[in-house]
Design a protein around this motif. Structure first.
Motif, short mmCIF file in Angstrom:
data_model
loop_
_atom_site.label_atom_id
_atom_site.label_comp_id
_atom_site.label_asym_id
_atom_site.label_seq_id
_atom_site.Cartn_x
_atom_site.Cartn_y
_atom_site.Cartn_z
N UNK A 192 57.76 23.78 61.15
CA UNK A 192 59.13 23.91 60.52
C UNK A 192 59.62 25.12 60.74
N UNK A 193 60.90 25.20 61.15
CA UNK A 193 61.75 26.58 61.03
C UNK A 193 62.02 26.98 59.61
N UNK A 194 61.79 28.18 59.39
CA UNK A 194 62.01 28.74 58.15
C UNK A 194 63.18 29.67 57.94
N UNK A 195 63.54 30.31 57.05
CA UNK A 195 64.64 30.97 56.90
C UNK A 195 64.64 32.15 57.61
N UNK A 196 63.36 32.91 57.88
CA UNK A 196 63.42 33.97 59.01
C UNK A 196 63.67 33.70 60.24
N UNK A 197 63.68 32.25 60.72
CA UNK A 197 63.57 31.72 61.95
C UNK A 197 62.43 31.40 62.70
N UNK A 198 61.42 31.76 62.12
CA UNK A 198 60.09 31.49 62.62
C UNK A 198 59.59 30.10 62.15
N UNK A 199 58.60 29.53 63.25
CA UNK A 199 58.20 28.07 63.01
C UNK A 199 56.69 28.42 62.08
N UNK A 200 56.50 27.43 61.19
CA UNK A 200 55.48 27.66 60.17
C UNK A 200 54.41 26.45 60.41
N UNK A 201 53.55 26.22 60.74
CA UNK A 201 52.64 25.04 60.81
C UNK A 201 52.29 24.85 59.17
N UNK A 202 52.81 23.37 58.89
CA UNK A 202 52.55 23.28 57.32
C UNK A 202 51.40 22.24 57.25
N UNK A 203 50.54 21.76 58.29
CA UNK A 203 49.47 20.81 57.96
C UNK A 203 48.15 21.43 58.47
N UNK A 204 47.29 21.08 57.78
CA UNK A 204 45.73 21.44 58.26
C UNK A 204 45.28 20.25 59.44
N UNK A 205 44.59 21.25 60.46
CA UNK A 205 44.23 20.20 61.44
C UNK A 205 43.16 21.19 62.20
N UNK A 206 42.82 20.46 63.45
CA UNK A 206 42.00 21.08 64.47
C UNK A 206 42.53 21.44 65.72
N UNK A 207 41.98 22.19 66.62
CA UNK A 207 42.62 22.39 68.03
C UNK A 207 41.87 21.48 68.92
#
Length: 351
Positions: free
Chosen positions: A54-69
């Motif tokens: 999700x893009x947040x207010x400072x413009x960066x993307x934050x991954x907001x769900x847990x998971x594996x690579x």
């Protein structure tokens, strides 16, 4: 209908290999993105959400769900004493069924037991542990992907061959919309849900600083094995009355009764990222879950150490053990009828 290798979709979707199952079936990863920069990554193993940025207010993307690579990590997580079910689609019946027993059309049915003496989240090989087919992909505005699964008659001892289609749509309003449809060749029971662990501060953080709202005046009373007693607990003056928003609790594993409405049944707020998630559904409950004994040894995406407060689940669904309580919402899917569920997770920047 069955598209095993999805070859003719390759041009329209950014699919890439995510690994091989033990029986050498290739699992693919897909990405949907909208014009706002929001991105969701999904794999056809378990019709699972692996990443939600999700893009947040400072413009960066934050991954907001847990998971594996890696697929190997998802496979290994099911060998833990209590699997986390990160981001998966849970079925044929989400939640617990007491002793794995119920009666349908005067016939006693015994499901496989996988949670102490009870059946949990569909049994030993639930829908989260199956390779789904990809049957449709759309690009452009409001991109979507449809995963389909045929659960054979007597799969985990459930009656009827069940055909399930789940469409994820990423809307231009920053909603992740899930539409489930299912039909059965015989009368059966069904309760599907989505099992992402959300963390609006980012999957590396703790949810305990985030604030939660739940539009519910009662929740299911449960016994020591977390089986519904059939009674309800009024939430007035209760620690779990979230009609006035308050901090996420460190431990919660409860089904909140929701009324059908156009309003959000639950919300999660991050002051750090000025981010709000609103949950909408046509289901009669939302099961809220934080923690679990599966953490402490798990490394997630980017080598992050996951812990008991890494994420919170908002599992929109029917009541656990509904087949054994006549006054609970009906969980029977009749032969020839269609099961329909809609759930939306909507993300907005707040100030």
């Amino acid at each position: 209908m069955e598209i095993k290798h999805i070859s003719h979709f390759q041009d329209t979707s950014a699919s890439k290999s995510f690994g091989l199952t033990p029986d050498h079936e290739e699992i693919l990863s897909f990405e949907l993105s909208n014009k706002n920069g929001m991105k969701v990554q999904l794999i056809n193993y378990g019709a699972t959400v692996t990443s939600l940025q999700i893009p947040v207010s400072d413009g960066k993307l934050v991954d907001i769900v847990l998971g594996f690579d890696t697929l190997a990590s998802y496979l290994a997580s099911y060998n833990l004493p209590s699997a986390p079910y990160f981001g998966t689609t849970v079925g044929r019946y989400a939640g617990r069924i007491n002793k794995g027993r119920f009666t349908l059309n005067d016939k006693k049915i015994q499901l496989n037991i996988n949670n102490n003496e009870n059946a949990l989240h569909g049994g030993n090989i639930g829908f989260g542990k199956k390779a789904w087919n990809v049957t449709d992909i759309t690009s452009g505005n409001n991109p979507s992907i449809t995963f389909s699964l045929l659960s054979e008659n007597l799969d985990e001892n459930y009656p009827g061959a069940l055909q399930v289609d789940l469409t994820y749509t990423l809307t231009e309003e920053n909603e992740l919309k899930l539409v489930y449809k299912a039909t059965s060749t015989e009368d059966t029971i069904i309760n599907l849900t989505h099992h992402s662990y959300f963390n609006l501060d980012g999957h590396h953080a703790t949810v305990l600083n985030q604030t939660m709202y739940i539009e519910a005046e009662k929740m299911l009373e449960t016994d020591s094995a977390n089986i519904p007693t059939g009674k309800f607990t009024a939430l007035s003056n209760h620690d779990f009355d979230f009609r006035t928003p308050k901090k996420c609790p460190a431990t919660i594993d409860n089904s909140f009764v929701t009324e059908p409405s156009q309003n959000a049944v639950a919300k999660l707020f991050s002051s750090k990222n000025n981010l709000q998630m609103s949950v909408y559904t046509n289901q009669p409950s939302v099961h809220i879950y934080v923690g679990g004994n599966c953490f402490g040894i798990l490394k997630g995406k980017g080598d992050v150490d996951y812990h008991p407060s890494s994420g919170i689940c908002f599992e929109t669904q029917n009541f656990p053990d509904a087949p054994n309580h006549e006054h609970f919402p009906d969980s029977v899917l009749k032969k020839g009828d269609e099961y329909y569920q809609e759930t939306i997770y909507k993300f907005e920047n707040i100030n």
